[in-house]
Design a protein around this motif. Sequence first.
Motif, PDB file in Angstrom:
ATOM      1  N   LEU A  41       0.840  -1.190   0.000  1.00  0.00           N
ATOM      2  CA  LEU A  41       0.000   0.000   0.000  1.00  0.00           C
ATOM      3  C   LEU A  41       0.880   1.247   0.000  1.00  0.00           C
ATOM      4  O   LEU A  41       1.663   1.469   0.914  1.00  0.00           O
ATOM      5  CB  LEU A  41      -0.905  -0.014   1.243  1.00  0.00           C
ATOM      6  CG  LEU A  41      -1.794   1.215   1.438  1.00  0.00           C
ATOM      7  CD1 LEU A  41      -2.773   1.387   0.296  1.00  0.00           C
ATOM      8  CD2 LEU A  41      -2.550   1.094   2.762  1.00  0.00           C
ATOM      9  N   ILE A  42       0.764   2.043  -1.078  1.00  0.00           N
ATOM     10  CA  ILE A  42       1.581   3.257  -1.186  1.00  0.00           C
ATOM     11  C   ILE A  42       0.663   4.472  -1.017  1.00  0.00           C
ATOM     12  O   ILE A  42      -0.433   4.506  -1.560  1.00  0.00           O
ATOM     13  CB  ILE A  42       2.247   3.349  -2.576  1.00  0.00           C
ATOM     14  CG1 ILE A  42       2.903   2.029  -2.975  1.00  0.00           C
ATOM     15  CG2 ILE A  42       3.198   4.531  -2.655  1.00  0.00           C
ATOM     16  CD1 ILE A  42       4.251   1.783  -2.374  1.00  0.00           C
ATOM     17  N   VAL A  43       1.120   5.455  -0.276  1.00  0.00           N
ATOM     18  CA  VAL A  43       0.303   6.646  -0.016  1.00  0.00           C
ATOM     19  C   VAL A  43       0.942   7.873  -0.651  1.00  0.00           C
ATOM     20  O   VAL A  43       2.152   8.075  -0.527  1.00  0.00           O
ATOM     21  CB  VAL A  43       0.180   6.896   1.508  1.00  0.00           C
ATOM     22  CG1 VAL A  43      -0.757   8.063   1.764  1.00  0.00           C
ATOM     23  CG2 VAL A  43      -0.298   5.658   2.222  1.00  0.00           C
ATOM     24  N   ASN A  44       0.110   8.680  -1.338  1.00  0.00           N
ATOM     25  CA  ASN A  44       0.584   9.966  -1.833  1.00  0.00           C
ATOM     26  C   ASN A  44      -0.228  11.061  -1.132  1.00  0.00           C
ATOM     27  O   ASN A  44      -1.316  11.422  -1.561  1.00  0.00           O
ATOM     28  CB  ASN A  44       0.400  10.039  -3.354  1.00  0.00           C
ATOM     29  CG  ASN A  44       0.863  11.375  -3.916  1.00  0.00           C
ATOM     30  OD1 ASN A  44       1.212  12.280  -3.172  1.00  0.00           O
ATOM     31  ND2 ASN A  44       0.867  11.479  -5.240  1.00  0.00           N
ATOM     32  N   SER A  45       0.322  11.558  -0.056  1.00  0.00           N
ATOM     33  CA  SER A  45      -0.417  12.505   0.784  1.00  0.00           C
ATOM     34  C   SER A  45      -0.797  13.778   0.041  1.00  0.00           C
ATOM     35  O   SER A  45      -1.774  14.441   0.381  1.00  0.00           O
ATOM     36  CB  SER A  45       0.399  12.883   2.013  1.00  0.00           C
ATOM     37  OG  SER A  45       0.442  11.807   2.907  1.00  0.00           O
ATOM     38  N   ARG A  46      -0.025  14.149  -0.967  1.00  0.00           N
ATOM     39  CA  ARG A  46      -0.309  15.390  -1.672  1.00  0.00           C
ATOM     40  C   ARG A  46      -1.688  15.364  -2.335  1.00  0.00           C
ATOM     41  O   ARG A  46      -2.291  16.386  -2.582  1.00  0.00           O
ATOM     42  CB  ARG A  46       0.788  15.671  -2.708  1.00  0.00           C
ATOM     43  CG  ARG A  46       0.765  17.100  -3.188  1.00  0.00           C
ATOM     44  CD  ARG A  46       2.023  17.505  -3.897  1.00  0.00           C
ATOM     45  NE  ARG A  46       3.150  17.772  -3.022  1.00  0.00           N
ATOM     46  CZ  ARG A  46       3.327  18.907  -2.332  1.00  0.00           C
ATOM     47  NH1 ARG A  46       2.432  19.854  -2.384  1.00  0.00           N
ATOM     48  NH2 ARG A  46       4.391  19.073  -1.581  1.00  0.00           N
ATOM     49  N   LYS A  47      -2.168  14.181  -2.629  1.00  0.00           N
ATOM     50  CA  LYS A  47      -3.473  14.097  -3.288  1.00  0.00           C
ATOM     51  C   LYS A  47      -4.641  14.101  -2.305  1.00  0.00           C
ATOM     52  O   LYS A  47      -5.795  14.168  -2.709  1.00  0.00           O
ATOM     53  CB  LYS A  47      -3.526  12.838  -4.150  1.00  0.00           C
ATOM     54  CG  LYS A  47      -2.493  12.868  -5.270  1.00  0.00           C
ATOM     55  CD  LYS A  47      -2.866  11.965  -6.397  1.00  0.00           C
ATOM     56  CE  LYS A  47      -2.070  12.303  -7.636  1.00  0.00           C
ATOM     57  NZ  LYS A  47      -1.993  11.164  -8.558  1.00  0.00           N
ATOM     58  N   CYS A  48      -4.338  13.996  -1.035  1.00  0.00           N
ATOM     59  CA  CYS A  48      -5.407  13.900  -0.025  1.00  0.00           C
ATOM     60  C   CYS A  48      -6.161  15.221   0.111  1.00  0.00           C
ATOM     61  O   CYS A  48      -5.584  16.304   0.029  1.00  0.00           O
ATOM     62  CB  CYS A  48      -4.776  13.519   1.314  1.00  0.00           C
ATOM     63  SG  CYS A  48      -5.975  13.455   2.642  1.00  0.00           S
ATOM     64  N   THR A  49      -7.499  15.128   0.309  1.00  0.00           N
ATOM     65  CA  THR A  49      -8.317  16.327   0.517  1.00  0.00           C
ATOM     66  C   THR A  49      -8.980  16.314   1.892  1.00  0.00           C
ATOM     67  O   THR A  49      -9.806  17.168   2.189  1.00  0.00           O
ATOM     68  CB  THR A  49      -9.454  16.402  -0.516  1.00  0.00           C
ATOM     69  OG1 THR A  49     -10.323  15.293  -0.290  1.00  0.00           O
ATOM     70  CG2 THR A  49      -8.942  16.345  -1.939  1.00  0.00           C
ATOM     71  N   ALA A  50      -8.657  15.317   2.698  1.00  0.00           N
ATOM     72  CA  ALA A  50      -9.273  15.160   4.025  1.00  0.00           C
ATOM     73  C   ALA A  50     -10.768  14.897   3.929  1.00  0.00           C
ATOM     74  O   ALA A  50     -11.552  15.361   4.758  1.00  0.00           O
ATOM     75  CB  ALA A  50      -8.986  16.362   4.918  1.00  0.00           C
ATOM     76  N   CYS A  51     -11.188  14.163   2.908  1.00  0.00           N
ATOM     77  CA  CYS A  51     -12.615  13.852   2.769  1.00  0.00           C
ATOM     78  C   CYS A  51     -13.026  12.720   3.710  1.00  0.00           C
ATOM     79  O   CYS A  51     -14.216  12.446   3.871  1.00  0.00           O
ATOM     80  CB  CYS A  51     -12.924  13.443   1.332  1.00  0.00           C
ATOM     81  SG  CYS A  51     -12.267  11.820   0.914  1.00  0.00           S
ATOM     82  N   HIS A  52     -12.021  12.057   4.302  1.00  0.00           N
ATOM     83  CA  HIS A  52     -12.270  11.014   5.299  1.00  0.00           C
ATOM     84  C   HIS A  52     -12.946   9.754   4.766  1.00  0.00           C
ATOM     85  O   HIS A  52     -13.414   8.942   5.538  1.00  0.00           O
ATOM     86  CB  HIS A  52     -13.112  11.552   6.472  1.00  0.00           C
ATOM     87  CG  HIS A  52     -12.280  12.178   7.540  1.00  0.00           C
ATOM     88  ND1 HIS A  52     -12.653  12.177   8.853  1.00  0.00           N
ATOM     89  CD2 HIS A  52     -11.090  12.808   7.501  1.00  0.00           C
ATOM     90  CE1 HIS A  52     -11.733  12.807   9.582  1.00  0.00           C
ATOM     91  NE2 HIS A  52     -10.785  13.194   8.765  1.00  0.00           N
ATOM     92  N   ARG A  53     -13.054   9.620   3.484  1.00  0.00           N
ATOM     93  CA  ARG A  53     -13.704   8.415   2.962  1.00  0.00           C
ATOM     94  C   ARG A  53     -12.909   7.169   3.376  1.00  0.00           C
ATOM     95  O   ARG A  53     -13.466   6.188   3.855  1.00  0.00           O
ATOM     96  CB  ARG A  53     -13.808   8.515   1.439  1.00  0.00           C
ATOM     97  CG  ARG A  53     -14.458   7.323   0.777  1.00  0.00           C
ATOM     98  CD  ARG A  53     -15.955   7.319   0.966  1.00  0.00           C
ATOM     99  NE  ARG A  53     -16.522   6.068   0.447  1.00  0.00           N
ATOM    100  CZ  ARG A  53     -17.813   5.791   0.386  1.00  0.00           C
ATOM    101  NH1 ARG A  53     -18.700   6.662   0.830  1.00  0.00           N
ATOM    102  NH2 ARG A  53     -18.243   4.655  -0.080  1.00  0.00           N
ATOM    103  N   CYS A  54     -11.588   7.219   3.218  1.00  0.00           N
ATOM    104  CA  CYS A  54     -10.775   6.042   3.548  1.00  0.00           C
ATOM    105  C   CYS A  54     -10.880   5.727   5.036  1.00  0.00           C
ATOM    106  O   CYS A  54     -11.049   4.580   5.438  1.00  0.00           O
ATOM    107  CB  CYS A  54      -9.317   6.275   3.144  1.00  0.00           C
ATOM    108  SG  CYS A  54      -8.557   7.698   3.951  1.00  0.00           S
ATOM    109  N   ILE A  55     -10.801   6.804   5.828  1.00  0.00           N
ATOM    110  CA  ILE A  55     -10.823   6.603   7.277  1.00  0.00           C
ATOM    111  C   ILE A  55     -12.125   5.931   7.703  1.00  0.00           C
ATOM    112  O   ILE A  55     -12.142   5.019   8.528  1.00  0.00           O
ATOM    113  CB  ILE A  55     -10.622   7.964   7.989  1.00  0.00           C
ATOM    114  CG1 ILE A  55      -9.192   8.442   7.703  1.00  0.00           C
ATOM    115  CG2 ILE A  55     -10.909   7.866   9.481  1.00  0.00           C
ATOM    116  CD1 ILE A  55      -8.859   9.807   8.218  1.00  0.00           C
ATOM    117  N   SER A  56     -13.233   6.364   7.074  1.00  0.00           N
ATOM    118  CA  SER A  56     -14.516   5.794   7.473  1.00  0.00           C
ATOM    119  C   SER A  56     -14.707   4.377   6.938  1.00  0.00           C
ATOM    120  O   SER A  56     -15.548   3.645   7.432  1.00  0.00           O
ATOM    121  CB  SER A  56     -15.653   6.696   6.999  1.00  0.00           C
ATOM    122  OG  SER A  56     -15.706   6.653   5.592  1.00  0.00           O
ATOM    123  N   MET A  57     -13.943   3.987   5.935  1.00  0.00           N
ATOM    124  CA  MET A  57     -14.109   2.664   5.341  1.00  0.00           C
ATOM    125  C   MET A  57     -13.067   1.657   5.835  1.00  0.00           C
ATOM    126  O   MET A  57     -13.198   0.461   5.609  1.00  0.00           O
ATOM    127  CB  MET A  57     -14.022   2.753   3.812  1.00  0.00           C
ATOM    128  CG  MET A  57     -15.180   3.503   3.188  1.00  0.00           C
ATOM    129  SD  MET A  57     -16.752   2.642   3.458  1.00  0.00           S
ATOM    130  CE  MET A  57     -17.876   4.031   3.552  1.00  0.00           C
TER     131      MET A  57
END
Lengths: 503, 249
Positions: A41-57
């Motif tokens: 699992l690779i993360v690119n934080s620059r693309k994050c918008t803090a929509c929390h979809r991942c966190i909630s799922m």
Amino acid sequence: MSLGSVPLRYKVDIDREQCMRCMRCVDNCSYGAFRNEEGKLIVNSRKCTACHRCISMCPRDAISLKDRPVDYRAHPLWTSEAREDIINQSRTGKIVLAGMGNAKDFPSIFDRLVLDACQVTNPSIDPLREPMELKTHIGKKPSRLEFEETVDGDIKVLNEIAPNLELQTPIMIGHMSYGAISLNAQRSIAQAVAKVGTFMGTGEGGLHESIYPYQDNTIVQVASGRFGVDINYLERGAAIEIKIGQGAKPGIGGHLPGEKVCSDISCTRMIPYGSDAISPAPHHDIYSIEDLAQLVRGLKEATEWKKPVFVKVAAVHNVAAIAAGIARSKADAVVIDGFRGGTGAAPKVFRDNVGIPIEAAIASVDKKLNEQGIRNEISIIASGGIRNSADIAKSIALGADAVYIGTAALIAMGCRVCGNCYRGLCPWGIATQREDLVDRLDIDSGAQQVANLINAWTYELSELMGAAGINSIESLRGNRERLRAYMLDEGMLNVLQVKPVGA
Amino acid sequence: MKLDNKIAIDANDIHYTQLNKLIRKAVAEKATDIVIKNVLGQRFIASGLRAEINIDIYGVPGGDLGMFMNGPICNIYGNCEHAPGNTMDYGKIIVHGSTGDASAHSMRGGEMYVRDRIGYRGGIHMKEYDQKKPTLVVGKSADDFLGEYMAGGLILLLGIGQEAPFYGRGIGSGIHGGRIVIRGEIEDKYLGLGVKRLDMDTSLLNEVQSRIKEYCNYFNLDATKLLDENYTVLGPASSRPFAGKYTWE
Ligand code: SF4
Ligand code: SF4
């Protein structure tokens, strides 16, 4: 590229101990912040918008998110935002657009107001036992009633009563167009308002066929672009609203970018596929208050005087005088949208700097209309930044008849106020037209959640009223005696006509 | 065959709501023609009316004639106040005279022929969709901001018997769809922002010619001379005029 990049806005971290590599975050993130590279699992934080979809799922609570992980040299004036806007604009030379409502740190007036409750001398009312009247009628009321006794002893009202909307609760859902939000989001809202007996606004996007079954609970909007407006549309709505301005961007028009105009939206708005849908700043048939009165009458005449007509204005400095002018037209309600009102996209300089708070606007409009003896001529609907039932109770005590909620209803469907609506990639299926994303929003559950929210707030309202010894919403309206201000300055107290705490 | 059923209405001293009630009543009584005499400033005539019917109006109707109208053909023997054809859907408005500001404002379909002059902001934000294509034909002159924010349809300005300029400034500013066709050459200084000069193509030429013929037919004029003239065609520089103005946060 002499400017280089700006620091990350958000930093996403994965707790690798917890993570089970199910890759749900990869599938759920429409902004592409995650990818699966051969099981890693690779993360690119620059693309994050803090929509929390991942966190909630995430089934393992393995994702954490940090706001502004990189510090600048601390400076009270040159905030990181100020610096980054300059960097952006020196790169592009363009106007900065931003989403959702006013994001500046203005103090909230609602949070400086407290409500009253009964102790000893007048008993509070138990809403479980006693009936609580929250039913609200929006529209013109006669200044006095005339009666006649009929031969068989009945009483007949002689006045001709203007058509009113009957709301089971003073909470409506404001105008969010199909285009700005998805059809599933609009359908969820439509189902919800029909269920609880209130109304929703269509926004300036026409009325999609699938909303027809709920048309008796919709308020159709006529804005400067006149999109989707024809006589059928006007006749379908329970009421018609003329949109003059909007709290998030007073004084300017709007436009739906061409890439969002898909074939379904194109036919609902009645504009060509892929073309920008531009709403000019003014209505070009309204250059004065007399012209506005003309459009109000025009809409009434076209619908044979069967529909209440509302006029929506942004809360600006002169809002009280403007509302008084509107009240003297044939309009049935004035909608005031405060500067915290949400939007899909607005020039940031407008969103954050133009307009006034809804609390002050309601109080000054109510006061002006009372002074002129025409408060009964028109209903006041308040909107823009209403977050809970207390805000509603305070709005009504300051003089509103009812409120429109917008962002709150979106949050009830999943929105996390990430403010990226304008990108059309809303991972919650709300502010997007991408089919796979829209499908994520289940209409029935969306409707249930929105209905739950309205019901919960309605309960709380009746509890607050009961505690204050009030059993009818009408007795709360404009009842500033039930409010006290906590640490507001004297000027503000005068505007609100509220006493300070302890007085 | 539908039988003629002509109903006459005297508008002398009656309010517009009353007048519209009489018109709706006539429609309900299956009128094919309505003749309204003595119109003096009544607004909203035929507003929101859905009917295939011919309406002759004698006098001077007030603002917003035919607003949201869907179907009727209105012949006006006199001048019109502001915004006739406002957000009209379908039908025709034929004015034997001149009209005020914002004529054909946001018109979505149907046709409007004005024999003489229109005021400011004519055809502003007219838009087309699918089969619906609004058309505004003006015989003599138009004031500033003709076709501003236009999103579709056709505006044809003939300048009959007029020396240029028979138009004002800011023609078509913000236009993002449709065509504005004006007789003769036009200097750049009259054009608004976002307008582009285009070539006349055959389909547009055919349309322009048939509109000119129809115009001349209504007002008993000879079309030959008008058909011989050169026309300037104006259209949008882009269907997305604001695309380059913004950057995201
Ligand atoms: S959703 Fe959670 S558990 Fe699944 S891969 Fe992403 S971080 Fe790991
Ligand atoms: S509706 Fe807008 S703010 Fe809310 S989650 Fe979707 S994109 Fe973000």
